[in-house]
Write a protein that holds these residues in place. Structure first.
Motif, PDB file in Angstrom:
ATOM      1  N   CYS A 154     -40.595  -5.208   1.034  1.00 46.50           N
ATOM      2  CA  CYS A 154     -39.513  -5.089   0.108  1.00 46.50           C
ATOM      3  C   CYS A 154     -39.264  -6.663  -0.596  1.00 46.50           C
ATOM      4  CB  CYS A 154     -38.524  -4.775   0.631  1.00 46.50           C
ATOM      5  SG  CYS A 154     -36.757  -4.634   0.007  1.00 46.50           S
ATOM      6  N   ALA A 155     -39.460  -6.649  -1.941  1.00 44.58           N
ATOM      7  CA  ALA A 155     -38.881  -7.893  -2.776  1.00 44.58           C
ATOM      8  C   ALA A 155     -37.704  -8.388  -2.472  1.00 44.58           C
ATOM      9  CB  ALA A 155     -39.354  -7.773  -4.088  1.00 44.58           C
ATOM     10  N   ILE A 156     -36.560  -7.600  -2.420  1.00 42.92           N
ATOM     11  CA  ILE A 156     -35.464  -7.701  -2.071  1.00 42.92           C
ATOM     12  C   ILE A 156     -35.180  -8.678  -0.935  1.00 42.92           C
ATOM     13  CG2 ILE A 156     -32.923  -6.821  -2.164  1.00 42.92           C
ATOM     14  CD1 ILE A 156     -33.631  -5.046  -4.296  1.00 42.92           C
ATOM     15  N   CYS A 157     -35.660  -7.728   0.188  1.00 39.72           N
ATOM     16  CA  CYS A 157     -35.309  -8.150   1.578  1.00 39.72           C
ATOM     17  C   CYS A 157     -36.177  -9.639   1.867  1.00 39.72           C
ATOM     18  CB  CYS A 157     -35.707  -7.323   2.773  1.00 39.72           C
ATOM     19  SG  CYS A 157     -34.176  -5.705   2.426  1.00 39.72           S
ATOM     20  N   ALA A 158     -37.365  -9.454   1.150  1.00 40.10           N
ATOM     21  CA  ALA A 158     -38.020 -10.695   1.385  1.00 40.10           C
ATOM     22  C   ALA A 158     -37.329 -12.059   0.800  1.00 40.10           C
ATOM     23  CB  ALA A 158     -39.369 -10.803   0.796  1.00 40.10           C
ATOM     24  N   ASP A 159     -36.556 -12.009  -0.519  1.00 42.73           N
ATOM     25  CA  ASP A 159     -35.755 -13.010  -0.977  1.00 42.73           C
ATOM     26  C   ASP A 159     -34.481 -13.635  -0.097  1.00 42.73           C
ATOM     27  OD1 ASP A 159     -37.696 -12.952  -3.248  1.00 42.73           O
ATOM     28  OD2 ASP A 159     -36.306 -12.133  -4.624  1.00 42.73           O
ATOM     29  N   VAL A 160     -33.935 -12.287   0.260  1.00 50.34           N
ATOM     30  CA  VAL A 160     -32.897 -12.505   1.008  1.00 50.34           C
ATOM     31  C   VAL A 160     -33.161 -13.374   2.293  1.00 50.34           C
ATOM     32  CG1 VAL A 160     -31.065 -11.164   2.704  1.00 50.34           C
ATOM     33  CG2 VAL A 160     -31.417 -10.491   0.294  1.00 50.34           C
ATOM     34  N   ALA A 161     -34.265 -12.864   3.049  1.00 52.11           N
ATOM     35  CA  ALA A 161     -34.725 -13.637   4.330  1.00 52.11           C
ATOM     36  C   ALA A 161     -34.897 -15.024   3.715  1.00 52.11           C
ATOM     37  CB  ALA A 161     -35.973 -12.919   5.004  1.00 52.11           C
ATOM     38  N   LEU A 162     -35.724 -15.178   3.146  1.00 52.75           N
ATOM     39  CA  LEU A 162     -36.174 -16.653   2.340  1.00 52.75           C
ATOM     40  C   LEU A 162     -35.004 -17.542   2.126  1.00 52.75           C
ATOM     41  CD1 LEU A 162     -38.372 -18.674   1.257  1.00 52.75           C
ATOM     42  CD2 LEU A 162     -38.008 -17.643  -0.930  1.00 52.75           C
ATOM     43  N   LEU A 163     -33.844 -16.922   1.418  1.00 53.77           N
ATOM     44  CA  LEU A 163     -32.984 -17.593   0.880  1.00 53.77           C
ATOM     45  C   LEU A 163     -32.114 -17.973   2.302  1.00 53.77           C
ATOM     46  CD1 LEU A 163     -33.951 -17.440  -1.835  1.00 53.77           C
ATOM     47  CD2 LEU A 163     -31.423 -17.039  -2.636  1.00 53.77           C
ATOM     48  N   ALA A 164     -31.632 -17.077   3.041  1.00 52.55           N
ATOM     49  CA  ALA A 164     -30.814 -17.091   3.972  1.00 52.55           C
ATOM     50  C   ALA A 164     -31.259 -18.130   4.992  1.00 52.55           C
ATOM     51  CB  ALA A 164     -30.640 -15.695   4.869  1.00 52.55           C
ATOM     52  N   VAL A 165     -32.634 -17.975   5.459  1.00 53.00           N
ATOM     53  CA  VAL A 165     -33.100 -18.890   6.514  1.00 53.00           C
ATOM     54  C   VAL A 165     -33.109 -20.381   5.833  1.00 53.00           C
ATOM     55  CG1 VAL A 165     -35.264 -19.781   7.640  1.00 53.00           C
ATOM     56  CG2 VAL A 165     -34.684 -17.284   7.707  1.00 53.00           C
ATOM     57  N   ALA A 166     -33.499 -20.699   4.559  1.00 53.30           N
ATOM     58  CA  ALA A 166     -33.431 -21.966   3.969  1.00 53.30           C
ATOM     59  C   ALA A 166     -32.053 -22.426   3.875  1.00 53.30           C
ATOM     60  CB  ALA A 166     -34.212 -21.802   2.626  1.00 53.30           C
ATOM     61  N   LEU A 167     -31.390 -21.664   3.384  1.00 53.38           N
ATOM     62  CA  LEU A 167     -29.809 -22.148   2.951  1.00 53.38           C
ATOM     63  C   LEU A 167     -29.049 -22.477   4.061  1.00 53.38           C
ATOM     64  CD1 LEU A 167     -28.872 -20.348  -0.007  1.00 53.38           C
ATOM     65  CD2 LEU A 167     -29.785 -22.791   0.204  1.00 53.38           C
ATOM     66  N   ARG A 168     -29.318 -21.740   5.613  1.00 57.72           N
ATOM     67  CA  ARG A 168     -28.723 -22.151   6.518  1.00 57.72           C
ATOM     68  C   ARG A 168     -28.991 -23.106   7.236  1.00 57.72           C
ATOM     69  NH1 ARG A 168     -24.772 -18.332   8.060  1.00 57.72           N
ATOM     70  NH2 ARG A 168     -24.783 -18.897  10.233  1.00 57.72           N
ATOM     71  N   GLU A 169     -30.474 -23.294   7.173  1.00 56.10           N
ATOM     72  CA  GLU A 169     -31.008 -24.445   7.905  1.00 56.10           C
ATOM     73  C   GLU A 169     -30.474 -25.823   7.119  1.00 56.10           C
ATOM     74  OE1 GLU A 169     -35.157 -25.974   9.397  1.00 56.10           O
ATOM     75  OE2 GLU A 169     -34.918 -23.805   9.320  1.00 56.10           O
ATOM     76  N   ASP A 170     -30.468 -25.693   5.817  1.00 49.72           N
ATOM     77  CA  ASP A 170     -29.919 -26.700   5.194  1.00 49.72           C
ATOM     78  C   ASP A 170     -28.388 -27.158   5.202  1.00 49.72           C
ATOM     79  OD1 ASP A 170     -30.212 -28.665   2.725  1.00 49.72           O
ATOM     80  OD2 ASP A 170     -28.916 -27.347   1.670  1.00 49.72           O
ATOM     81  N   ARG A 171     -27.795 -26.014   5.367  1.00 49.75           N
ATOM     82  CA  ARG A 171     -26.366 -26.033   6.022  1.00 49.75           C
ATOM     83  C   ARG A 171     -25.958 -26.927   6.985  1.00 49.75           C
ATOM     84  NH1 ARG A 171     -22.430 -22.580   8.590  1.00 49.75           N
ATOM     85  NH2 ARG A 171     -20.383 -22.856   7.807  1.00 49.75           N
ATOM     86  N   GLU A 172     -26.898 -26.489   8.185  1.00 49.42           N
ATOM     87  CA  GLU A 172     -26.917 -27.363   9.560  1.00 49.42           C
ATOM     88  C   GLU A 172     -27.280 -28.879   9.348  1.00 49.42           C
ATOM     89  OE1 GLU A 172     -25.393 -25.977  12.158  1.00 49.42           O
ATOM     90  OE2 GLU A 172     -25.140 -24.190  10.775  1.00 49.42           O
ATOM     91  N   VAL A 173     -28.373 -29.120   8.642  1.00 50.31           N
ATOM     92  CA  VAL A 173     -28.581 -30.487   8.100  1.00 50.31           C
ATOM     93  C   VAL A 173     -27.325 -31.169   7.565  1.00 50.31           C
ATOM     94  CG1 VAL A 173     -30.056 -32.101   6.885  1.00 50.31           C
ATOM     95  CG2 VAL A 173     -31.168 -29.934   8.162  1.00 50.31           C
ATOM     96  N   LEU A 174     -26.742 -30.556   6.547  1.00 48.68           N
ATOM     97  CA  LEU A 174     -25.776 -31.162   5.983  1.00 48.68           C
ATOM     98  C   LEU A 174     -24.545 -31.277   6.777  1.00 48.68           C
ATOM     99  CD1 LEU A 174     -25.633 -29.495   2.269  1.00 48.68           C
ATOM    100  CD2 LEU A 174     -26.548 -31.848   3.019  1.00 48.68           C
ATOM    101  N   LYS A 175     -24.212 -30.300   7.535  1.00 50.60           N
ATOM    102  CA  LYS A 175     -22.946 -30.661   8.202  1.00 50.60           C
ATOM    103  C   LYS A 175     -23.296 -31.625   9.467  1.00 50.60           C
ATOM    104  CE  LYS A 175     -21.028 -26.612   9.820  1.00 50.60           C
ATOM    105  NZ  LYS A 175     -20.790 -25.279  10.614  1.00 50.60           N
ATOM    106  N   SER A 176     -24.560 -31.688   9.964  1.00 53.69           N
ATOM    107  CA  SER A 176     -24.675 -32.854  10.755  1.00 53.69           C
ATOM    108  C   SER A 176     -24.721 -34.339  10.307  1.00 53.69           C
ATOM    109  CB  SER A 176     -26.240 -32.772  11.419  1.00 53.69           C
ATOM    110  OG  SER A 176     -27.297 -32.962  10.400  1.00 53.69           O
ATOM    111  N   ILE A 177     -24.859 -34.454   9.039  1.00 54.79           N
ATOM    112  CA  ILE A 177     -24.755 -35.731   8.286  1.00 54.79           C
ATOM    113  C   ILE A 177     -23.453 -35.733   7.630  1.00 54.79           C
ATOM    114  CG2 ILE A 177     -27.120 -35.968   7.785  1.00 54.79           C
ATOM    115  CD1 ILE A 177     -26.414 -35.368   4.720  1.00 54.79           C
TER     116      ILE A 177
END
Lengths: 163, 204
Positions: free
Chosen positions: A35-58
């Motif tokens: 599913c293109a929609i769910c694949a996009d959601v998974a891609l973005l959610a994983v990337a942005l949440r990891e990015d958020r953790e990096v930013l929160k740590s700095i």
């Protein structure tokens, strides 16, 4: 037009709860891979949440106590500034009234001023400037002119320049 | 960094001459009464939200310095709003709405200068065994996000980094829920395309 998938929120919830992709039902994983929609959601959610953790740590936000007291200080200054605004308006009004009054006085006595000026010119010619300055009226006139030229702009600057 | 007691003393000392000059026009108690919450509640709320809000501002503005400034301004305006909040979610929404508006204003005034949010000095501060992978991903996200409009960055961040429901996102960004869905869909496709262009393994 926008596409929606009924499994979209489940995929997002799995990422948010750190269950994606290992700890989700295999049906959801299989669905997301096709599913293109769910694949996009998974891609973005994983990337942005990891990015958020990096930013929160700095992130180095100031201490909460400091922010609280700085906010108090700023609120106090703003309140003082707001409270002094009517005073400033009164000062400007006073300076304008003074300038108007000085101008009116000068206009009313302009004939007298012209005669004094002629006397000054002739006095300066015949006996030098000292004669004019030693006459009381001449000295008074000079002081009034200096006051108007210097003090009125200074008063306006003090009243308006504070802001 | 200041310790609290030291800071309080320093501020009290700084305020003392102002009191005598102004004839105590405004007492500190009056100022405190204007704030929406007491000190303990504020500090607790700040500790829970400051890092997350900073991350949001850093990504929306793309400017670390602007995020620092806007963070403090947002909390100040939040305090000055003097609003009673029904719930933690309501309070957070209000804070994020203020921060979003401040970021928008800063952009209009051109005080935002997008630059790398994560610098070389930060690498050591990022904890975890897979920090190198996280930093690579962070660089990819930064590059991709920089190609989106600020409003798109904000809605994607709230939806996928914060995991907020559409109703809350719409409330924070001042949009209608019906308008949000197509905007979010387009922004999502755009960012997914940009990320896949760099690396297609992130969805795993």
């Amino acid at each position: 037009m926008h596409g929606e998938c009924c499994f979209e929120s489940e995929v997002l919830a799995a990422v948010v709860e750190c269950r994606w992709p290992e700890r989700v039902e295999s049906e959801l994983r299989v669905h997301a891979s096709g599913c293109a929609i769910c694949a996009d959601v998974a891609l973005l959610a994983v990337a942005l949440r990891e990015d958020r953790e990096v930013l929160k740590s700095i992130a180095a936000p100031p201490e909460s106590g400091r922010v609280w007291w700085m906010a108090q200080l700023r609120a106090r200054r703003e309140a003082e500034k707001a409270a002094s605004r009517p005073i400033t308006a009164a000062q400007v009004f006073g300076a304008a009234a003074t300038a108007w009054f000085a101008g009116a006085c000068f206009g009313a006595s302009s004939d007298w001023f012209r005669s004094e000026f002629v006397r000054l010119a002739s006095g300066a010619e015949s006996a030098g400037i000292g004669v004019f300055l030693t006459s009381g009226v001449g000295l008074l006139l000079l002081l009034a002119a200096v006051s108007i030229i210097i003090l009125v702009p200074a008063a306006v600057w003090l009243a308006v320049g504070k802001d | 960094m200041f310790r609290d007691a030291t800071l309080r003393d320093a501020i009290a000392a700084a305020l003392a001459p102002a009191d005598s000059e102004s004839g105590s026009l405004v007492e500190s108690q009056d100022v405190r009464a204007d704030f929406a919450m007491d000190e303990d509640s504020f500090r607790s709320f700040y500790d829970r939200t400051a890092r997350g809000l900073w991350a949001y501002l850093a990504r929306v503005t793309g400017d670390r310095q602007a995020a620092d400034d806007l963070l403090q301004d947002a909390f100040y305006r939040f305090l000055r709003a003097g609003t009673e909040y029904e719930s933690e979610a309501h309070r957070r929404n209000s804070l994020y709405r203020i921060a979003t508006n401040l970021a928008r204003d800063a952009r209009r005034r051109s005080v935002v200068r997008p630059d790398a949010v994560v610098s070389g000095e930060d690498i050591e501060r990022v904890a975890g065994a897979d920090s190198a992978g996280s930093l690579d991903l962070n660089a990819d996200v930064e590059r991709a996000m920089s190609r989106l409009r600020p409003n798109e960055r904000a809605m994607l961040w709230l939806a996928y980094a914060e995991g907020e429901p559409h109703v809350e996102i719409a409330d924070r960004l001042g949009l209608k829920v019906g308008s949000l869905k197509p905007l979010l869909f387009r922004a999502r496709r755009k960012l997914a395309g940009l990320l896949r262009g760099k690396d297609s393994d992130h969805a795993r």
